[in-house]
Design a protein around this motif. Sequence first.
Motif, PDB file in Angstrom:
ATOM      1  N   ILE A  12     -50.640 -68.405  14.157  1.00 53.99           N
ATOM      2  CA  ILE A  12     -49.232 -67.994  14.048  1.00 53.99           C
ATOM      3  C   ILE A  12     -48.517 -68.209  15.378  1.00 53.99           C
ATOM      4  O   ILE A  12     -47.376 -68.683  15.420  1.00 53.99           O
ATOM      5  CB  ILE A  12     -49.141 -66.527  13.580  1.00 53.99           C
ATOM      6  CG1 ILE A  12     -49.571 -66.429  12.109  1.00 53.99           C
ATOM      7  CG2 ILE A  12     -47.731 -65.980  13.756  1.00 53.99           C
ATOM      8  CD1 ILE A  12     -49.677 -65.025  11.581  1.00 53.99           C
ATOM      9  N   ALA A  13     -49.178 -67.891  16.486  1.00 50.86           N
ATOM     10  CA  ALA A  13     -48.575 -68.101  17.803  1.00 50.86           C
ATOM     11  C   ALA A  13     -48.318 -69.587  18.052  1.00 50.86           C
ATOM     12  O   ALA A  13     -47.266 -69.967  18.590  1.00 50.86           O
ATOM     13  CB  ALA A  13     -49.475 -67.520  18.886  1.00 50.86           C
ATOM     14  N   LEU A  19     -42.218 -74.370  16.700  1.00 44.87           N
ATOM     15  CA  LEU A  19     -40.826 -74.197  16.291  1.00 44.87           C
ATOM     16  C   LEU A  19     -39.896 -74.055  17.487  1.00 44.87           C
ATOM     17  O   LEU A  19     -38.770 -74.556  17.474  1.00 44.87           O
ATOM     18  CB  LEU A  19     -40.690 -72.972  15.380  1.00 44.87           C
ATOM     19  CG  LEU A  19     -41.187 -73.157  13.953  1.00 44.87           C
ATOM     20  CD1 LEU A  19     -41.111 -71.834  13.206  1.00 44.87           C
ATOM     21  CD2 LEU A  19     -40.379 -74.215  13.242  1.00 44.87           C
ATOM     22  N   ILE A  20     -40.358 -73.388  18.529  1.00 45.77           N
ATOM     23  CA  ILE A  20     -39.541 -73.219  19.726  1.00 45.77           C
ATOM     24  C   ILE A  20     -39.320 -74.562  20.428  1.00 45.77           C
ATOM     25  O   ILE A  20     -38.233 -74.844  20.920  1.00 45.77           O
ATOM     26  CB  ILE A  20     -40.191 -72.197  20.678  1.00 45.77           C
ATOM     27  CG1 ILE A  20     -40.122 -70.793  20.064  1.00 45.77           C
ATOM     28  CG2 ILE A  20     -39.530 -72.206  22.046  1.00 45.77           C
ATOM     29  CD1 ILE A  20     -40.908 -69.758  20.829  1.00 45.77           C
ATOM     30  N   THR A  25     -39.109 -81.914  21.260  1.00 45.48           N
ATOM     31  CA  THR A  25     -39.825 -83.001  20.597  1.00 45.48           C
ATOM     32  C   THR A  25     -38.854 -84.020  20.007  1.00 45.48           C
ATOM     33  O   THR A  25     -39.057 -85.236  20.133  1.00 45.48           O
ATOM     34  CB  THR A  25     -40.729 -82.438  19.491  1.00 45.48           C
ATOM     35  OG1 THR A  25     -41.592 -81.452  20.052  1.00 45.48           O
ATOM     36  CG2 THR A  25     -41.559 -83.531  18.852  1.00 45.48           C
ATOM     37  N   ILE A  26     -37.791 -83.542  19.389  1.00 48.33           N
ATOM     38  CA  ILE A  26     -36.799 -84.452  18.808  1.00 48.33           C
ATOM     39  C   ILE A  26     -36.087 -85.241  19.903  1.00 48.33           C
ATOM     40  O   ILE A  26     -35.881 -86.461  19.779  1.00 48.33           O
ATOM     41  CB  ILE A  26     -35.804 -83.664  17.936  1.00 48.33           C
ATOM     42  CG1 ILE A  26     -36.516 -83.138  16.689  1.00 48.33           C
ATOM     43  CG2 ILE A  26     -34.616 -84.529  17.546  1.00 48.33           C
ATOM     44  CD1 ILE A  26     -35.687 -82.191  15.860  1.00 48.33           C
ATOM     45  N   LEU A  27     -35.697 -84.579  20.988  1.00 48.38           N
ATOM     46  CA  LEU A  27     -35.058 -85.278  22.100  1.00 48.38           C
ATOM     47  C   LEU A  27     -35.981 -86.319  22.709  1.00 48.38           C
ATOM     48  O   LEU A  27     -35.559 -87.440  23.029  1.00 48.38           O
ATOM     49  CB  LEU A  27     -34.621 -84.282  23.176  1.00 48.38           C
ATOM     50  CG  LEU A  27     -33.320 -83.549  22.923  1.00 48.38           C
ATOM     51  CD1 LEU A  27     -33.091 -82.495  23.984  1.00 48.38           C
ATOM     52  CD2 LEU A  27     -32.168 -84.520  22.887  1.00 48.38           C
ATOM     53  N   TYR A  28     -37.255 -85.978  22.866  1.00 44.63           N
ATOM     54  CA  TYR A  28     -38.223 -86.923  23.416  1.00 44.63           C
ATOM     55  C   TYR A  28     -38.331 -88.157  22.524  1.00 44.63           C
ATOM     56  O   TYR A  28     -38.340 -89.283  23.021  1.00 44.63           O
ATOM     57  CB  TYR A  28     -39.592 -86.251  23.554  1.00 44.63           C
ATOM     58  CG  TYR A  28     -40.709 -87.223  23.817  1.00 44.63           C
ATOM     59  CD1 TYR A  28     -40.854 -87.830  25.057  1.00 44.63           C
ATOM     60  CD2 TYR A  28     -41.614 -87.565  22.823  1.00 44.63           C
ATOM     61  CE1 TYR A  28     -41.866 -88.731  25.300  1.00 44.63           C
ATOM     62  CE2 TYR A  28     -42.627 -88.464  23.053  1.00 44.63           C
ATOM     63  CZ  TYR A  28     -42.755 -89.039  24.290  1.00 44.63           C
ATOM     64  OH  TYR A  28     -43.744 -89.945  24.512  1.00 44.63           O
TER      65      TYR A  28
END
Length: 80
Positions: A12-13, A19-20, A25-28
């Motif tokens: 879960i962590a 998610l944080i 990740t998208i910018l990279y």
Amino acid sequence: AIVFGARCAIVIALDILQLITLQITILYTCFRAMYSTTIQLLASLIRLFSGQKRNVLRTRTDTMEYDSMQLLVGMLLFTF
């Protein structure tokens, strides 16, 4: 039973951490695609000025003589 509870908490962590960091990740991924495209365009520009052209059918670089108008048009296409 104790081990399963610890594994569940760790999973879960890790999901929350993913998610944080989703924005990063998208910018990279976007910047990596832009950088790759820029490098490919610069390589094409270098081949244009050195008198070479990419032969896609035979996957090699062939020599070609360009006149001054073709070089000017090629340079304008790459800079705009």
